[in-house]
Design a protein around this motif. Structure first.
Motif, PDB file in Angstrom:
ATOM      1  N   VAL A   1      22.381  16.015 -22.960  1.00 30.47           N
ATOM      2  CA  VAL A   1      23.307  15.850 -21.837  1.00 30.47           C
ATOM      3  C   VAL A   1      24.457  14.970 -22.320  1.00 30.47           C
ATOM      4  CG1 VAL A   1      23.592  15.012 -19.482  1.00 30.47           C
ATOM      5  CG2 VAL A   1      21.445  16.091 -20.172  1.00 30.47           C
ATOM      6  N   MET A   2      25.698  15.484 -22.176  1.00 29.64           N
ATOM      7  CA  MET A   2      26.869  14.783 -22.703  1.00 29.64           C
ATOM      8  C   MET A   2      27.948  14.657 -21.623  1.00 29.64           C
ATOM      9  SD  MET A   2      27.156  16.412 -26.541  1.00 29.64           S
ATOM     10  CE  MET A   2      27.161  18.089 -25.903  1.00 29.64           C
ATOM     11  N   TYR A   3      28.730  13.587 -21.770  1.00 28.11           N
ATOM     12  CA  TYR A   3      29.896  13.372 -20.912  1.00 28.11           C
ATOM     13  C   TYR A   3      31.112  13.223 -21.813  1.00 28.11           C
ATOM     14  CZ  TYR A   3      33.271  11.121 -17.795  1.00 28.11           C
ATOM     15  OH  TYR A   3      34.414  10.811 -17.079  1.00 28.11           O
ATOM     16  N   LYS A   4      32.027  14.214 -21.749  1.00 32.84           N
ATOM     17  CA  LYS A   4      33.226  14.232 -22.582  1.00 32.84           C
ATOM     18  C   LYS A   4      32.882  14.077 -24.072  1.00 32.84           C
ATOM     19  CE  LYS A   4      36.472  12.658 -19.047  1.00 32.84           C
ATOM     20  NZ  LYS A   4      37.133  13.982 -18.934  1.00 32.84           N
ATOM     21  N   GLY A   5      31.823  14.760 -24.505  1.00 33.88           N
ATOM     22  CA  GLY A   5      31.422  14.726 -25.901  1.00 33.88           C
ATOM     23  C   GLY A   5      30.561  13.549 -26.293  1.00 33.88           C
ATOM     24  N   VAL A   6      30.297  12.622 -25.343  1.00 36.72           N
ATOM     25  CA  VAL A   6      29.469  11.447 -25.636  1.00 36.72           C
ATOM     26  C   VAL A   6      28.033  11.746 -25.223  1.00 36.72           C
ATOM     27  CG1 VAL A   6      29.098   8.995 -25.174  1.00 36.72           C
ATOM     28  CG2 VAL A   6      31.430   9.908 -25.292  1.00 36.72           C
ATOM     29  N   PRO A   7      27.076  11.711 -26.146  1.00 33.91           N
ATOM     30  CA  PRO A   7      25.679  11.969 -25.763  1.00 33.91           C
ATOM     31  C   PRO A   7      25.158  10.886 -24.827  1.00 33.91           C
ATOM     32  CG  PRO A   7      25.984  12.147 -28.152  1.00 33.91           C
ATOM     33  CD  PRO A   7      27.223  11.513 -27.597  1.00 33.91           C
ATOM     34  N   LEU A   8      24.532  11.335 -23.732  1.00 34.64           N
ATOM     35  CA  LEU A   8      23.966  10.403 -22.766  1.00 34.64           C
ATOM     36  C   LEU A   8      22.444  10.345 -22.857  1.00 34.64           C
ATOM     37  CD1 LEU A   8      26.125  11.273 -19.613  1.00 34.64           C
ATOM     38  CD2 LEU A   8      26.535   9.484 -21.321  1.00 34.64           C
ATOM     39  N   GLY A   9      21.787  11.467 -22.976  1.00 31.43           N
ATOM     40  CA  GLY A   9      20.328  11.500 -23.007  1.00 31.43           C
ATOM     41  C   GLY A   9      19.835  12.832 -23.544  1.00 31.43           C
ATOM     42  N   VAL A  10      18.527  12.883 -23.768  1.00 32.89           N
ATOM     43  CA  VAL A  10      17.882  14.065 -24.326  1.00 32.89           C
ATOM     44  C   VAL A  10      16.695  14.446 -23.453  1.00 32.89           C
ATOM     45  CG1 VAL A  10      16.753  15.081 -26.339  1.00 32.89           C
ATOM     46  CG2 VAL A  10      18.573  13.397 -26.650  1.00 32.89           C
ATOM     47  N   ALA A  11      16.589  15.730 -23.157  1.00 36.02           N
ATOM     48  CA  ALA A  11      15.427  16.262 -22.437  1.00 36.02           C
ATOM     49  C   ALA A  11      14.622  17.124 -23.403  1.00 36.02           C
ATOM     50  CB  ALA A  11      15.867  17.084 -21.228  1.00 36.02           C
ATOM     51  N   THR A  12      13.315  16.912 -23.453  1.00 38.18           N
ATOM     52  CA  THR A  12      12.436  17.636 -24.369  1.00 38.18           C
ATOM     53  C   THR A  12      11.586  18.632 -23.600  1.00 38.18           C
ATOM     54  OG1 THR A  12      12.340  15.724 -25.846  1.00 38.18           O
ATOM     55  CG2 THR A  12      10.646  17.410 -26.121  1.00 38.18           C
ATOM     56  N   MET A  13      11.583  19.862 -24.074  1.00 36.74           N
ATOM     57  CA  MET A  13      10.748  20.904 -23.478  1.00 36.74           C
ATOM     58  C   MET A  13       9.643  21.264 -24.470  1.00 36.74           C
ATOM     59  SD  MET A  13      11.723  24.832 -22.443  1.00 36.74           S
ATOM     60  CE  MET A  13      11.595  25.319 -24.166  1.00 36.74           C
ATOM     61  N   PRO A  14       8.382  21.125 -24.107  1.00 36.79           N
ATOM     62  CA  PRO A  14       7.293  21.457 -25.048  1.00 36.79           C
ATOM     63  C   PRO A  14       7.219  22.950 -25.298  1.00 36.79           C
ATOM     64  CG  PRO A  14       6.405  20.971 -22.862  1.00 36.79           C
ATOM     65  CD  PRO A  14       7.873  20.651 -22.807  1.00 36.79           C
ATOM     66  N   GLY A  15       6.660  23.318 -26.449  1.00 39.54           N
ATOM     67  CA  GLY A  15       6.487  24.722 -26.766  1.00 39.54           C
ATOM     68  C   GLY A  15       5.424  25.374 -25.894  1.00 39.54           C
ATOM     69  N   PHE A  16       5.527  26.685 -25.717  1.00 37.79           N
ATOM     70  CA  PHE A  16       4.566  27.396 -24.878  1.00 37.79           C
ATOM     71  C   PHE A  16       4.545  28.859 -25.287  1.00 37.79           C
ATOM     72  CE2 PHE A  16       8.635  27.676 -22.773  1.00 37.79           C
ATOM     73  CZ  PHE A  16       8.702  28.971 -22.301  1.00 37.79           C
ATOM     74  N   TYR A  17       3.506  29.545 -24.848  1.00 38.25           N
ATOM     75  CA  TYR A  17       3.353  30.982 -25.097  1.00 38.25           C
ATOM     76  C   TYR A  17       3.553  31.732 -23.793  1.00 38.25           C
ATOM     77  CZ  TYR A  17       1.204  35.497 -26.168  1.00 38.25           C
ATOM     78  OH  TYR A  17       0.970  36.832 -26.325  1.00 38.25           O
ATOM     79  N   GLN A  18       4.346  32.790 -23.857  1.00 37.97           N
ATOM     80  CA  GLN A  18       4.638  33.588 -22.668  1.00 37.97           C
ATOM     81  C   GLN A  18       4.123  35.004 -22.862  1.00 37.97           C
ATOM     82  OE1 GLN A  18       8.774  33.882 -21.661  1.00 37.97           O
ATOM     83  NE2 GLN A  18       8.367  34.716 -19.627  1.00 37.97           N
ATOM     84  N   PRO A  19       3.262  35.499 -21.960  1.00 40.33           N
ATOM     85  CA  PRO A  19       2.738  36.868 -22.089  1.00 40.33           C
ATOM     86  C   PRO A  19       3.834  37.904 -21.891  1.00 40.33           C
ATOM     87  CG  PRO A  19       1.382  35.518 -20.619  1.00 40.33           C
ATOM     88  CD  PRO A  19       2.650  34.759 -20.856  1.00 40.33           C
ATOM     89  N   SER A  20       3.474  39.136 -22.146  1.00 44.89           N
ATOM     90  CA  SER A  20       4.432  40.229 -22.023  1.00 44.89           C
ATOM     91  C   SER A  20       4.779  40.493 -20.564  1.00 44.89           C
ATOM     92  CB  SER A  20       3.848  41.500 -22.649  1.00 44.89           C
ATOM     93  OG  SER A  20       2.641  41.871 -21.982  1.00 44.89           O
ATOM     94  N   HIS A  21       6.017  40.961 -20.352  1.00 46.29           N
ATOM     95  CA  HIS A  21       6.509  41.330 -19.017  1.00 46.29           C
ATOM     96  C   HIS A  21       6.198  40.235 -17.985  1.00 46.29           C
ATOM     97  CE1 HIS A  21       7.643  45.294 -20.377  1.00 46.29           C
ATOM     98  NE2 HIS A  21       6.423  45.547 -20.795  1.00 46.29           N
TER      99      HIS A  21
END
Length: 244
Positions: A139-159
């Protein structure tokens, strides 16, 4: 002293020191290597070269076989690129603190505290499952990094469609003078703070025991929040898929 008869029947004395049964005119014997020695050495070299050639042909055949199997699977499955989008953004808290040299001077520094929740939607249109790796969104404001959000890996079935939630927490990050003045102006006068959310999502399609090359999905979103209302007022996202 012993004597011996010549061809004419005459007897001549045997030379001293010569054994009784040794002929001093006997030719010297020479020893030669066995005729099969060189032929056996050359046959061993030829056999080694033949084994190497057979091994190379076997590995080439196996490689072509694996490639053919993968090609058949790809043609049968017809994999499509996954869809990954920022669906919702909810503002939980926005706080701005300013510091000025005097009451009449503009802000020389400002600190921002922010807590927003982001909801991503992943769509798998394929006949097989997709494996997502861990991803980070900045997440950035005018090119300045403010924070980071981490999304864990996961498995997604078909359709299937899956929603993934992550949160960005910014705790009193300090901005420089120019950025601080712009932030105070956007928050106090316009009630409008524009933030950029960027990140890469890595995905791989799995068919049986085969894994496809990594497909990188780039998320690039613009979100506008209202500090007074503590809500989201605008969102626009663009998603690009790139093979890496």
């Amino acid at each position: 002293m012993t004597t011996r008869a010549n061809v004419n029947g005459e007897h001549r004395p045997r030379p001293p020191g010569l054994p009784p049964h040794q002929n001093h005119h006997q030719p010297q014997q020479h020893y030669y290597p066995h005729p099969n020695y060189s032929s056996s050495s050359s046959s061993s070299g030829a056999s080694f070269k033949g084994c190497c050639c057979c091994l190379f042909l076997l590995l080439t055949f196996l490689g072509l076989l694996v490639l053919a199997v993968i090609l058949v699977i790809v043609l049968a499955v017809k994999p499509k690129k996954p869809q990954f989008d920022l669906q919702q953004v909810s503002v939980q808290y926005v706080g701005i603190t300013t510091a000025a040299a005097s009451p009449t001077s503009p802000a020389t520094s400002a600190s921002l505290s922010l807590n927003i929740r982001m909801l991503f939607t992943a769509v798998n249109p394929n006949k097989v499952g997709i494996k997502y790796s861990e991803s980070k969104f900045y997440v950035m404001y005018k090119g300045v990094p403010l924070g980071v959000a981490t999304m864990p890996g996961f498995y997604q079935p078909s359709h299937s469609v899956r929603q993934v939630e992550t949160t960005v927490v910014v705790d009193r990050i300090n901005l420089l003078q120019t950025d601080a003045e712009d932030l105070v102006k956007d928050a106090s006068l316009n009630d409008r703070v524009e933030l950029k959310v960027m990140g890469d999502v890595g995905a791989k399609i799995r068919v049986l025991q085969f894994t496809s090359p990594r497909v990188q999905v780039t998320v690039n979103c613009i979100v506008v929040i209202s500090p007074r209302k503590q809500t989201l007022t605008y969102k626009q996202c663009g998603v690009d898929s790139v093979n890496v």
